[in-house]
Design an enzyme around this catalytic site. Structure first.
Site, short mmCIF file in Angstrom:
data_model
loop_
_atom_site.label_atom_id
_atom_site.label_comp_id
_atom_site.label_asym_id
_atom_site.label_seq_id
_atom_site.Cartn_x
_atom_site.Cartn_y
_atom_site.Cartn_z
N GLN A 178 0.82 -1.23 0.00
CA GLN A 178 0.00 0.00 0.00
C GLN A 178 0.85 1.27 0.00
OE1 GLN A 178 -3.30 0.34 -0.24
NE2 GLN A 178 -3.82 -1.83 -0.15
N CYS A 320 -10.00 -8.23 -0.25
CA CYS A 320 -10.05 -9.68 -0.20
C CYS A 320 -11.12 -10.14 0.77
CB CYS A 320 -8.69 -10.22 0.22
SG CYS A 320 -7.37 -9.35 -0.59
N1 PLP Z 1 -0.51 -6.82 0.92
C1 PLP Z 1 -1.32 -5.78 1.10
C2 PLP Z 1 -1.06 -4.84 2.24
C3 PLP Z 1 -2.40 -5.55 0.24
O1 PLP Z 1 -3.20 -4.51 0.43
C4 PLP Z 1 -2.63 -6.48 -0.81
C5 PLP Z 1 -3.80 -6.33 -1.70
O2 PLP Z 1 -4.87 -5.90 -1.30
C6 PLP Z 1 -1.72 -7.54 -0.98
C7 PLP Z 1 -0.69 -7.69 -0.09
C8 PLP Z 1 -1.87 -8.52 -2.10
O3 PLP Z 1 -1.41 -7.95 -3.30
P1 PLP Z 1 -1.85 -8.52 -4.73
O4 PLP Z 1 -3.27 -8.10 -4.93
O5 PLP Z 1 -0.92 -7.87 -5.70
O6 PLP Z 1 -1.67 -9.98 -4.70
#
Ligand code: PLP
Length: 371
Positions: A178, A320
């Protein structure tokens, strides 16, 4: 397409137009496999090298410390699993309770392998206090704490936490998904060993990211196959997306101060236009664009759907979790009571949002909350 006001930029961002234009070349014309020896691969190979240099310069790393991955989730999985598996021993590893699930599920996986994991509780302001790390640290192999939280936006004292980890002989990883492209990030200034980033959070394409690994860090590959990425991350390189990622990151980093000032004004306009009682989660030191507000007696989920019907896109918690109505683990970790947590929405702005959009969202929310 229906016009929407998009205010869920912590979930994903709009692809930068220059990144898109540059990507087209490597999808339609220069589409050779970058790892082949013939002349048709020269241009994509060069594009990879240039992208690596650009990305490294944006976080003050060396180009050969940047490893391309399929995004933040893979980078996090690699950092945690790859470090835990670097020798045959069982280790102590430390993280926090309010990490993204890409980190938490990776830690659950290494726990099943027999490693011991400590989950630090952040304080009620959404900060992992250095003293909290000092209290639990016991010869760990790795400490992993996120740079900025994806639900409440709080920025963690990474430099201090990394210093404590190093003084106990541990590696330090940060999930900076982020933060990269939104606030200045300098891996040497922070003195960290590994950093995860994801292009779609900084106006790059989806499904591409990188893991920064400081030279000399012991880490095993987790994806096996060809000899791409110096033999430690197999798979044909996604050249177009890597090029798009580099362009988007450079553009965001070049305009960090002005974008940040603009986003601060947009967030302030939104919060100032709200005329009901709410709690703004997190402390002062947070990402300018993330506004997590808890409203007593409201249903965050109902508000999300009612706003959606009006063409306004927001979130209840992390992306998510949007199909999951359970109380967010982040809000639980900072002791937000369940009734308030269920009345929480996250409005996240980026450089493309306007003050008018922010005020419109607030005015509609004012009506919906009073229903
Ligand atoms: N880490 C954080 C803090 C996130 O906000 C996200 C996605 O929402 C992820 C990891 C995962 O990233 P990606 O969507 O590229 O797999």
């Amino acid at each position: 397409m229906k016009r929407v006001i998009y205010a869920d930029n912590a979930a994903t961002t709009k692809l930068d137009i220059d990144a898109f234009e540059a990507m087209k070349t490597y999808l339609l014309d220069e589409y050779g496999n970058a790892s082949q020896p013939y002349s048709f691969s020269r241009s994509p190979k060069k594009a990879l090298q240039e992208a690596r240099i650009i990305i490294a310069s944006c976080i003050n790393a060396e180009p050969d410390e940047i490893y391309f991955t399929s995004g933040g989730t893979e980078s996090d999985n690699w950092a945690i699993n790859g470090t835990a598996m670097c020798d045959g021993d069982k280790h102590n590893i430390i993280t926090s309770q309010f990490e993204h699930h890409a980190i938490l599920r990776s830690f659950e996986a290494v726990e099943r392998m027999g490693h011991s994991v400590t989950y630090i509780k952040p304080n009620i302001s959404g900060i992992v206090a250095p003293e909290a790390l000092i209290q639990v640290i016991d010869r760990p192999l790795l400490v992993s704490i996120m740079l900025a939280n994806n639900e409440i936006g709080t920025i963690q004292p990474i430099k201090k936490l990394a210093e404590i980890a190093h003084s106990h002989g541990a590696y330090f990883h940060t999930d900076a998904v982020q933060a990269v492209g939104h606030i200045p990030v300098d891996v040497n200034e922070l003195d960290i060993d590994m950093l995860s980033a994801s292009a779609h959070k900084f106006n790059g394409p989806k499904g591409i990211g990188f893991l920064y690994i400081r030279k000399g860090t012991k880490i095993s590959p987790i994806i096996h196959g060809g000899s791409q990425e110096k033999g430690v991350r197999a798979g044909t390189e996604n050249v177009a997306s890597i090029v798009g990622m580099a362009i988007a990151l450079k553009k965001n980093c070049d305009s960090l101060t002005s974008s940040c000032n603009h986003i601060k004004k947009v967030s302030a306009a939104f919060l100032n236009a709200l005329d009901f009682e709410y709690i703004l989660n997190g402390n002062e030191n947070k990402l300018a664009g993330i506004n997590s507000i808890s409203i007593k007696g409201a249903s965050g989920e109902a508000l999300l759907h009612l706003l959606d019907l009006k063409g306004i896109i927001i979130s209840t918690g992390s992306a998510c979790d949007s199909i999951n109505t359970q109380v967010s683990h982040v809000l639980k970790a900072i002791d937000i009571p369940d009734d308030l947590a269920l009345g929480t929405i996250r409005i996240s702005f980026d450089k493309n949002n306007t003050i008018e959009e922010a005020v419109t969202i607030a005015q509609i929310l004012n009506k919906l909350v009073k229903l």
